[in-house]
Design a protein around this motif. Structure first.
Motif: not given
Lengths: 568, 568
Positions: A160-161, A363, A386-387, A389-390, A393, A397, A400-402, A404, B386, B389-390, B393
């Motif tokens: 998934q890179k 968070q 999505p979680l 993926r978060i 990352s 990141l 930055k996404i949250y 924090e 999530p 949030r994505i 961002s």
């Protein structure tokens, strides 16, 4: 020996002589090729990045703890040059086949198994193991290619890179649990379609040192030092890297609750002693004093078994306990082992994963100490939700996404398990190393210095950065450095006798410093400056109450090392 | 006039004279204060960042299209200095109260309403409007503070400190739909607990130009130009900014399917002409030729109504059609309006949101053209899931989260609706402006140049960067620049007569260039280099098939402008 270039776009292979790289090994080799050939501002997952596997100068020599290898690329996590090395037998096997380095070029969409033996390189569709846990994938490869192959693998994270994706090598027992963890190199492999590399050293000639007698004589000295030094003959074999828990907790350096403080109430539950005791009491498939490489005298590794004696995972290292344990307010070894197991199955860096979960806990996306919550969240990574993926990352990141600001990273990479306010030399390393926050790029925790004082830390870190790079270039495990001390001449003699290239102790030191310089050069072209060579604000501003310190080594003093200054 | 400093940590207010800032306005003022007072390497959501609202030098003068104001801070999206300006009546109202600039300092956890009038500053708990849509929040504030107040607001995105969070000001009709969109400034407001600013200009003295007669005379010339220029007297009043759809689609510059190509099959459905026709046919609450500021002669804005004539949202601008429409393979004005409405309710930048959804579509998280999918995904942002949030961002991080190299950003910020391969001057602006990808920092699409040729683009962009900065400093709407041409002396006369500060046309140009220099200076301290002044790889490597071009202005030529070079 050969340098093998594999173009993953059209699956062609080109063998080159290692002529111009004779005196380079490991990290020196990966970083030189990257700096020479990879456009520094290019996309890390683009066609022009290269993924390089390079054996150390002593890999395959039979010296204890010397079979490590380096993987390098432009990192998707840091945006800079990256090298990450590991033990196990995969690097050794590559060397046995007569290959000094593999260079993967270009990108592709599907995933391949790359089979390498004395007969050359063959490609196979990796579809049967795509999406699978690494233990299952390794088992498939053993069934298909034979029990004696060694492998490198990426997991679902690399497919998934993801930024925290790592590359897994194999240990002596066939387990794919030796990690090139840092810097998201698994994502680079994923972008190139490199799902698995199968190394078959059947029917190859035995490796012989160029000068067998000298090598044997010198080796005796080196092995003697390993035997007479308490760290390598007793502490590490017995307790492994986790022996550090007791030390760092006392220093106030054990990352706790997202690096907010450096000690944890129930630290006794997660010390090296408790880990050893638990493994020994449970018996069964668990074991302490485990060697990841054949012939390693240090044997710091372990296999952790559950209450029924069934293998859960291995090894549980200090960094895993710090990042997946105390950093998440978790002091239950079984939970740490389960998180560790999932990391190994998905092919991710345990440090970056612990950093990621820590920021999510800050968070309150998961509660601190919520053991089941942490496990379930990590499982999302495999599903690619999505979680997931978060988490995939990485900590930087997620911050930055949250939104924090408490994010324990430098150059985008999560700090290993040492709060830089309490081991200030490592704060200097995190700041000034070309690698970002990485203890193996300049480990100072064992230095004879007041770790809470700001005095002398830049010098200590600078020396440690050189020493660690020497080790990375030679393929040596850093745990042997305490036994060797600064006796470079012996290392030079070993290399000269093994490879036939005459080098001196001074050459070895120069090569290390040149390597670091080359790496900073790449980073500078990629856009790094002195502004990147500092810790996040809160380490300067908020006291670590366990150590009673903030980080206060001045930016000015740190500026005397690290990336080249514009005004110098 | 006063500079008001509000410390959000302890809710104290300090009024300062504007003495040392007399000749600065708008962007020059925000950028100067930031460069002087904000630590460049500090965390953008930390206590040391400052959020500054500054009126333009002509704000409140009664000149057409001159009531704009700037908001500035260190940006969480770009990591550099940021200025974003808007029209409407909020800046004007601040100026009426006699305040030239508001400087918000420090941070806090809860959210406040800051009420500002001639009697001073009062704080109130913002809890009643936290989590609410902006139309509801604005309605609450009008009920509580009176119908004649003007407001600034952040929405749920700013509360969550999301990178695409913006600051909403108010238009003439009381709608909070005039946006300081770019750079995530809403997140900075969120970090400081600035939920709403209520501006009450009751019982204040009328603003009078310092030299009324001269001002009146000069204004006649300026207004005359606006009336005699087709763009400002006919095209923009009739079609608004969306008049550009036809132009850019023909150029192959209209971003389509995540900036993969520059033209879309059904572009006729989303042209300015179609938008106007639809609004006029539906009647009801919809309107074209709408002024956001009182006395604006250009009146480029609009209100879009549904089939029953009920207001959906406003304004629908060119950038919204490009980013929320063609970029997502959506050519249905009702869907674009609904996405636009949600952006306005949540307080987010439409450009960054369209960029974010575009990258998610490239990854097939949502399908290209899936209108309902895009709407539902955007709704997740409010919920803070999530996926929300994505999206929150922004495009750059989504590229990193998903390992997608096709991300249309520079300095972390999404490109506005011009493919830089087809309007190469804007490619230069995106690369070299201190603001990142931002058309308002150096708009070249109306320049008389072959936009597909690489020749002359650096010069065109450089001039546009200066001109746009002049406009930002004065509080002028950039749409008037075509009418003014380069007649700086008239602008200088207007400013001198209005403010009493004698300045020349040359001063105005110098101030703009000095502003840009100050911004690059800040960015350099923050760690930016020439390596940040380029487009993503794929714009150089993959042809935009609509224009038949790649971006080929050389890095070397671009290096003659932008951030200061180390070797110069």
């Amino acid at each position: 020996m050969k340098i093998l270039r594999i173009n993953m776009s059209n699956l062609t292979v080109k063998a080159e002589s290692d002529e111009k790289f004779r005196k380079l090994g490991g990290r020196a080799l990966t970083s030189t090729i990257i700096n020479d050939e990879v456009p520094a501002t290019g996309h890390p997952l683009g066609a022009k990045n290269k993924l390089i596997f390079a054996t150390g100068l002593l890999t395959g020599s039979g010296a204890s703890s010397a079979d490590r290898y380096s993987v390098g690329a432009k990192s998707p996590l840091t945006g800079g040059i990256k090298e990450s090395n590991a033990g196990g037998i995969s690097g050794l096997t590559l060397r046995k086949i007569g290959i000094k380095a593999l260079v993967f070029e270009d990108i592709r969409d599907d995933f391949q198994i790359i089979h390498i033996s004395k007969d050359g390189v063959k490609f196979a569709d990796a579809q049967p193991i795509v999406g699978k846990d690494l233990s299952e994938a390794a088992s498939y490869l053993r069934d298909k290619y034979g029990k004696n192959v060694a492998v490198w693998l990426i997991g679902v994270a690399g497919e998934q890179k993801m930024n925290l994706a790592a590359i897994a090598g194999q240990d002596r027992d066939g387990e794919p649990t030796r990690y090139n963890g840092r810097g998201g190199l698994g994502a680079v492999a994923g972008s190139k379609g490199v799902k698995a590399i199968v190394l078959d050293a059947s029917e190859v000639e035995k490796i012989r040192p160029n000068n067998k007698e000298t090598f044997k004589e010198t080796l005796k000295k080196y092995h003697g030092w390993l035997m007479e030094t308490p760290a390598t003959s007793k502490v590490l074999p017995e307790l492994g890297s986790s022996s550090l828990v007791e030390t760092t907790n006392a220093l106030g350096a054990l990352p706790t609750r997202n690096f907010s403080i450096g000690t944890i109430e129930n630290y006794k539950n997660i010390t090296g002693e408790t880990l050893r005791k638990t493994i020994l009491e449970r018996g069964g498939e668990g074991t302490t004093t485990h060697a990841c490489m054949p012939g390693c005298m240090i044997r710091c590794s372990n296999v952790f078994a559950d209450k029924d004696g069934k293998r859960v995972t291995g090894p549980i290292e200090y960094e895993n306990i710090g990042l997946l344990g105390s950093n998440l307010d978790i002091t239950n070894l079984d939970t740490i082992a389960e998180l560790n197991r999932l990391c190994n199955e998905y092919g991710v860096d345990t440090i970056e994963t612990g950093g990621a979960l820590g920021v999510l806990m800050a968070q309150d996306v998961i509660r601190f100490g919520d053991e089941n919550g942490a496990i379930e969240a990590l499982k999302e990574l495999k599903k690619g939700t999505p979680l997931g993926r978060i988490i995939g990352s990485g900590a930087e990141l997620i911050g930055k996404i949250y939104g924090e600001p408490h994010v324990p990273t430098t150059k985008g990479q999560t700090m290993p398990a040492y709060d830089p306010r309490a081991v200030k030399g490592l704060g200097v390393t995190y700041s000034t190393s070309p690698m970002g926050a990485d203890h193996t790029a300049g480990q100072t925790v064992r230095a004879q210095i007041d770790h809470h004082s700001k005095v002398g830390q830049v010098e200590v870190s600078k020396n440690a950065q050189t020493v660690n790079t020497i080790w990375d270039n030679l393929g040596l495990c850093m745990f042997s450095s305490g036994a060797v001390q600064n006796r470079w001449d012996i290392l030079a003699e070993l290399v000269s006798a093994y490879t036939g290239e005459e080098i001196t102790g001074e050459d070895i030191v120069n090569l290390a410093n040149e390597t670091i310089k080359v790496e900073h050069e790449f980073n500078k072209k990629a856009g790094f400056t002195k502004a990147d060579e500092k810790l996040p604000d809160y380490f300067y501003e908020e006291e670590n109450k366990a150590s009673g310190t903030v980080f206060d080594v001045s930016h000015e003093e740190m500026s005397t090392i690290g990336i080249e200054r514009e005004d110098l």
